[in-house]
Design an enzyme around this catalytic site. Structure first.
Site, PDB file in Angstrom:
ATOM      1  N   HIS A 146      -9.883  -5.568  10.832  1.00  0.00           N
ATOM      2  CA  HIS A 146     -10.494  -5.319   9.528  1.00  0.00           C
ATOM      3  C   HIS A 146     -11.905  -4.747   9.658  1.00  0.00           C
ATOM      4  O   HIS A 146     -12.701  -4.860   8.731  1.00  0.00           O
ATOM      5  CB  HIS A 146     -10.552  -6.624   8.712  1.00  0.00           C
ATOM      6  CG  HIS A 146      -9.227  -7.207   8.406  1.00  0.00           C
ATOM      7  ND1 HIS A 146      -8.496  -7.919   9.328  1.00  0.00           N
ATOM      8  CD2 HIS A 146      -8.478  -7.175   7.280  1.00  0.00           C
ATOM      9  CE1 HIS A 146      -7.352  -8.307   8.782  1.00  0.00           C
ATOM     10  NE2 HIS A 146      -7.317  -7.876   7.534  1.00  0.00           N
ATOM     11  N   GLU A 178       0.816  -1.216   0.000  1.00  0.00           N
ATOM     12  CA  GLU A 178       0.000   0.000   0.000  1.00  0.00           C
ATOM     13  C   GLU A 178       0.851   1.269   0.000  1.00  0.00           C
ATOM     14  O   GLU A 178       0.544   2.225  -0.728  1.00  0.00           O
ATOM     15  CB  GLU A 178      -0.952   0.000   1.198  1.00  0.00           C
ATOM     16  CG  GLU A 178      -2.179  -0.870   1.036  1.00  0.00           C
ATOM     17  CD  GLU A 178      -1.889  -2.349   1.229  1.00  0.00           C
ATOM     18  OE1 GLU A 178      -2.742  -3.180   0.874  1.00  0.00           O
ATOM     19  OE2 GLU A 178      -0.794  -2.672   1.749  1.00  0.00           O
TER      20      GLU A 178
END
Length: 377
Positions: free
Chosen positions: A176, A107
């Site tokens: 998450h 990322e």
């Protein structure tokens, strides 16, 4: 007379059929409709069609990639795999490797590439498979994207969109499941949008891509497969939802419910239940977290004299806390007949067990309880 009646029965669904035509066929369809109207035959308005949030996002990306050659999409599995959630389905085959780019699982790396491309004049759409993974790239989002326009005295624009699923999904536990609305909404230099319906999703994504500032678009995974009605206007390639403007989803007189993303649906469900008991809730879909449309909230509070905020994120320093503070600091505070109430996620990391997960997120019953609390009923 019988023949005329049969003709009218044949023509009545024309508007609905036009709405389902492919874009390239609608011009001919509208011409036919105009000819029949000139002959004195009145037709019903075109019916809205059902479109899932997933398909609305796909339409927005497709239309913007076609409209502006500077737009490109990059992220993990967005190309050959059609995206982890199939948002980019068919786009790689249509636009090729230069416009739809698969990246490594890094990322920080691909976000930095996207920010640099934006500074150089392109308009990247940077997809995070989930916004939880954006924490790996938060230095690029905040220090590089959000601050560069200010630090360059306005000489360097960073027209980039960071998008992906945000907040709790189902059964994916603490790492998450968090909502980043308050995280990114805290930072000057960013615009932050949070869609609920298919029209929100399409219109806000198109507006974000066209904006000259970095925009964080917080979607919700559990909404991707949900169909919403999409008006004929929203099916247009020119349709955008203005950033910074909330939408009143339901008119009411007794209490104002303010929310964003998936909890907007919970608010509407709670409002429907409460209406049977004589309580009319006004439901506001924020759509944009930053800049926040506090004027719409203030006008509603002046009318209803009560305020309940609803969000899936944690309570401390959350979106609801900001709304309550802004109302208290403004003139609408004088119209409140009771303290504002917040409905939020539980102040704990998200548990894995389903029963605990359900109790950590705002439910319809929690909203109903909060409304009755603030109305003292």
């Amino acid at each position: 007379m019988a023949a005329s009646a049969a003709a009218l029965r044949h023509l009545a669904p024309l508007g609905a059929r036009l709405a389902r035509l492919p874009l390239q066929g609608r011009a001919a369809g509208r011409l036919l409709q105009q000819q029949q109207q000139r002959r004195g035959i009145r037709l019903s308005a075109p019916a809205a069609i059902q479109v899932t949030v997933r398909d609305a996002l796909n339409q927005a990306l497709d239309e913007e990639l076609e409209r502006d050659e500077r737009v490109f999409l990059l992220g993990e599995e967005v190309a050959q795999y059609d995206g982890a959630y199939k948002i980019s389905r068919g786009l790689w085959k249509k636009y090729g490797d230069k416009r739809v780019i698969d990246t490594p699982i890094s990322e920080m790396g691909f976000t930095g590439i996207a920010v640099g491309a934006a500074m150089a004049g392109l308009r990247p759409v940077c997809e995070f498979m989930t916004f939880n993974f954006s924490m790996q790239a938060i230095d690029q989002v905040i220090n590089s994207a959000a601050k560069t326009c200010y630090m360059s005295a306005g000489s360097i624009a960073v027209p980039i969109v960071f998008r992906g699923p945000n907040g709790a999904s189902a059964g994916v536990a603490a790492q998450h499941s968090q909502c980043f609305a308050a995280w990114y909404g805290h930072c000057p230099g960013l615009k932050v949008v949070s869609p609920w319906s298919s029209e929100d999703a399409k219109g806000l994504l198109k507006a974000s891509i066209r904006d000259d500032n970095p925009v964080v678009m917080l979607e919700n995974e559990l909404l991707y497969g949900v169909p919403f009605e999409m008006s004929e206007q929203a099916q247009s390639k020119d349709f955008v939802v203005p950033i910074g403007k909330a939408k009143i989803e339901r008119q009411g007189t007794h209490v104002t419910l303010v929310s964003h993303s998936r909890p907007v649906g919970h608010c509407l469900e709670a409002a429907a239940v409460l209406a049977k008991e004589g309580v009319e809730c006004e439901v506001i879909n924020l759509r944009t977290i930053r800049p926040m449309d506090i004027e719409t909230v203030e006008a509603s509070v002046v009318k209803t004299n009560h305020l309940v905020t609803v969000e899936g994120g944690w309570p401390q320093f959350g979106v609801g806390a900001e709304i309550c503070a802004r109302i208290m600091e403004g003139s609408a505070f004088n119209y409140l007949d009771a303290p504002a109430v917040r409905v939020t996620g539980a102040d704990v990391p998200m548990p894995y067990a389903k029963i605990l997960e359900d109790n950590c997120l705002p439910q319809v019953k929690d909203i109903i309880f909060a409304v009755k609390k603030t109305l003292n009923i």
